[in-house]
Design a protein around this motif. Structure first.
Motif, mmCIF file in Angstrom:
data_model
loop_
_atom_site.group_PDB
_atom_site.id
_atom_site.type_symbol
_atom_site.label_atom_id
_atom_site.label_comp_id
_atom_site.label_asym_id
_atom_site.label_seq_id
_atom_site.Cartn_x
_atom_site.Cartn_y
_atom_site.Cartn_z
ATOM 1 N N LEU A 293 0.808 -1.219 0.000
ATOM 2 C CA LEU A 293 0.000 0.000 0.000
ATOM 3 C C LEU A 293 0.841 1.269 0.000
ATOM 4 N N ASP A 294 1.922 1.303 0.792
ATOM 5 C CA ASP A 294 2.720 2.536 0.885
ATOM 6 C C ASP A 294 3.957 2.491 -0.006
ATOM 7 N N ASP A 296 6.732 0.782 -0.209
ATOM 8 C CA ASP A 296 8.100 0.816 0.308
ATOM 9 C C ASP A 296 8.866 -0.440 -0.089
ATOM 10 N N MET A 324 -8.675 6.263 4.024
ATOM 11 C CA MET A 324 -7.393 6.859 3.649
ATOM 12 C C MET A 324 -7.479 8.383 3.628
ATOM 13 N N PHE A 327 -7.162 9.437 7.044
ATOM 14 C CA PHE A 327 -5.782 9.247 7.485
ATOM 15 C C PHE A 327 -4.912 10.426 7.053
ATOM 16 N N GLU A 328 -5.092 10.839 5.811
ATOM 17 C CA GLU A 328 -4.287 11.953 5.300
ATOM 18 C C GLU A 328 -4.587 13.254 6.038
ATOM 19 N N LEU A 330 -5.500 13.405 9.131
ATOM 20 C CA LEU A 330 -4.939 13.279 10.483
ATOM 21 C C LEU A 330 -3.419 13.388 10.481
ATOM 22 N N ASP A 333 1.861 15.992 9.981
ATOM 23 C CA ASP A 333 3.239 16.253 9.539
ATOM 24 C C ASP A 333 3.591 15.496 8.256
ATOM 25 N N GLN A 334 2.581 14.876 7.658
ATOM 26 C CA GLN A 334 2.746 14.155 6.384
ATOM 27 C C GLN A 334 3.923 13.190 6.366
ATOM 28 N N SER A 335 4.093 12.463 7.476
ATOM 29 C CA SER A 335 5.197 11.517 7.558
ATOM 30 C C SER A 335 4.800 10.146 7.030
ATOM 31 N N GLY A 336 3.506 9.965 6.725
ATOM 32 C CA GLY A 336 3.055 8.656 6.265
ATOM 33 C C GLY A 336 2.678 7.737 7.406
ATOM 34 N N THR A 337 2.891 8.197 8.638
ATOM 35 C CA THR A 337 2.461 7.429 9.808
ATOM 36 C C THR A 337 1.807 8.391 10.800
ATOM 37 N N LEU A 338 0.948 7.851 11.654
ATOM 38 C CA LEU A 338 0.314 8.657 12.695
ATOM 39 C C LEU A 338 1.036 8.433 14.012
ATOM 40 N N SER A 339 1.325 9.521 14.696
ATOM 41 C CA SER A 339 1.892 9.386 16.036
ATOM 42 C C SER A 339 1.182 10.382 16.933
#
Lengths: 353, 353
Positions: A293-294, A296, A324, A327-328, A330, A333-339
């Motif tokens: 999906l991402d 990598d 999705m 998700f975007e 949320l 910081d557009q890091s591709g992950t949520l923290s």
């Protein structure tokens, strides 16, 4: 919030706090390397159950009509029906006993679509009234059926969630399988037993009270619960009609439920076969590319789950696209992950706007 | 296999091959950092559709009975029914026309549970025969209904898959939404139109051929399609019964379909409300912890999708656990991710065992 009350950490043995500031995410690979020494089956199972917030139960009760509400609707329906048919009782021909009882009996025979024909409308008004009541009655019986089914499904769901919480260290997977596998079978057996009891009660009642012979009693029972209602045999005495009012409604809904669970068992069997097929199918390189999906270059556990769920038809493309988007939004910081920091950022930007 | 025929790379602009050996997975963060300069909405949309292998269609056709098979079963059922009732035709009393036609008509009036009572069984044998045929008839009508519904759902699914493949660069999400949103509404409108046409045809026919007045014709139509069948008005001429044989079966199934789609529309409406609620609900730190499947401290896009799908009730704990078992089997080097090398390893170990 930093304690692990909700979830056991995946690798508790490593004595490593799983929720760390985002900068620590570089540990990921190292932690998985540790993992290699552990037996393969221990790698995920404990973490694979996702705890849901209890709030989601309140939304369910808002969306689905409660069992009580269905009973209230049924009572109002029967009240209006009995009143209407009582008002026009002289425009209904056939075997009559007590005025109000006959109206209620006629109302139930009509709404369940049994339609014996021992009482028939004999004027334009009553005929059109019967038409209106049979359509709304069908919709109501459908509502009762779906409500009863949902009710049992929700109960089962609650049971499952409890099972996860009680037993969240060992064997959760096995336990869940047990409950899900036997859930529908159990409901099916319950409803079958109840149906047989209702058929026996009906047959004995018709034999004793309506003075039919045994074959005719059984024939009338079958003709009623299936809503066939030829009408050559029906409830003609006052006592018989009092019994009929309760028995017809219960037994026709019970048979409907029986067929519903039979269909559910069948659907579950097919779903299981599909799941088995999807799981047995060999992953090819082309699947890896599609599942990534991402992009990598590797497929994470979560990506693998989504790919397989999509293949099983459990989730659709629309579902994924909607989530999705969220998700975007949320991912501040557009890091591709949520923290945790994303949540703080998203919250402050919402306040600002 | 290294070309991107199946999927467009997520960040095509970066001119970076997305499928690289596993050692390159360290690029992940860097690639996402590049991402920060891109507009937020461009981060995922193209990649969020997952291409499925066409093989999954063959398993579906194996699991579900085909439309043709249902028609064959129906023909056999009616054949046996007509033969049985023709054999015992002298033990059936009521208005008679042609022997074989009456048997077929009686068979259809029984299996659809209309049960007018213009023809009724008059011996123990015929009564028990009618009981057997009404139960099996109900099951068969249920099968036809579910089959017809599945058939349309599959058609829609195929349409969707095609739409993904044709339009997989822009607007796929919008298109999917369009199809899914209007799918059920469209089917519902179709079946409603067809139902109204059937009711009109029935009313006109009864008025012209059976010489009923307009109100009685409409009343008989309503009484038939709802399977109420009081029996005071029914098809008594030979021509009427020929028409009835086709019309009763079609119209009762059509009304069943109508209620089925109504329920589906309702279920979809509730599902949509639930999805909206789940998406609108603010993510808290506690949700982050629960959603973090691989416990690396951050929630990836795929983990977020799984968490939300679980919350929407689309996938169950059992589903996830089953797929995770498969994932662990496939993850031959226990790195926590699947790559091309894992597949090679898994394949060779399978051959070895």
């Amino acid at each position: 919030m930093a304690d692990h009350g909700v979830e056991q950490p995946l690798l508790a043995g490593l004595k490593d706090s799983p929720l760390q500031p985002k900068t620590k995410s570089i540990d990921k690979r190292r932690r998985f390397r540790h993992c290699r020494s552990a037996p393969a089956m221990d790698a995920f199972p404990e973490k694979t159950h996702i705890a849901l917030s209890p709030i989601s139960e309140s939304i369910l009760s808002k969306l689905y009509p409660t069992f009580t509400r269905v009973v209230v609707i049924l009572t109002i329906y029967l009240g209006i029906g009995t009143f209407c048919f009582f008002t026009v009782r002289h425009q209904i021909k056939g075997k009559k006993t007590n005025g109000i009882l006959d109206s209620l009996y006629f109302c139930i025979v009509t709404m369940t679509t049994v339609g014996y024909g021992d009482l028939v409308p004999d004027s334009f008004t009553t005929k059109l009234l019967a038409c209106a009541f049979v359509f709304s009655g069908m919709a109501l019986v459908g509502l009762i059926l779906s409500r009863a089914a949902d009710y049992l499904v929700e109960k089962q769901e609650t049971l499952m969630v409890k099972a996860i919480h009680i037993n969240h260290t060992v064997g959760a997977t096995e336990m869940m399988k047990e409950i899900e596998t036997n859930g529908v079978k159990y409901k099916f057996l319950m409803v079958t037993t109840f149906l047989v009891l209702l058929m026996l009660t009906g047959t004995v009642f018709l034999y004793k009270v309506e003075n039919l012979n045994l074959i005719d009693s059984f024939y009338c029972v079958c003709s009623t619960i299936t809503t066939l209602g030829y009408g050559d045999k029906s409830f003609s005495t006052e006592g018989g009609r009092v019994f009929a009012v309760f028995w017809i409604l219960t037994s026709t809904i019970c048979l409907g439920q029986f067929f519903l669970y039979l269909a559910e068992l069948n659907a579950e069997h097919r779903q299981r076969a599909l799941v088995k097929w999807v799981l047995m199918r060999r992953m090819e390189k082309i699947d890896l590319e599609a599942a990534d999906l991402d992009e990598d270059g590797v497929v994470s556990a979560a990506e693998f789950v989504i790919y397989k769920m999509r293949e099983m038809g459990k989730i659709s493309q629309e579902d994924i696209a909607l989530v999705m988007e969220e998700f975007e939004d949320l991912d501040a910081d557009q890091s591709g992950t949520l923290s945790a920091s994303d949540l703080v950022l998203a919250q402050s930007s919402r306040k600002g706007s």
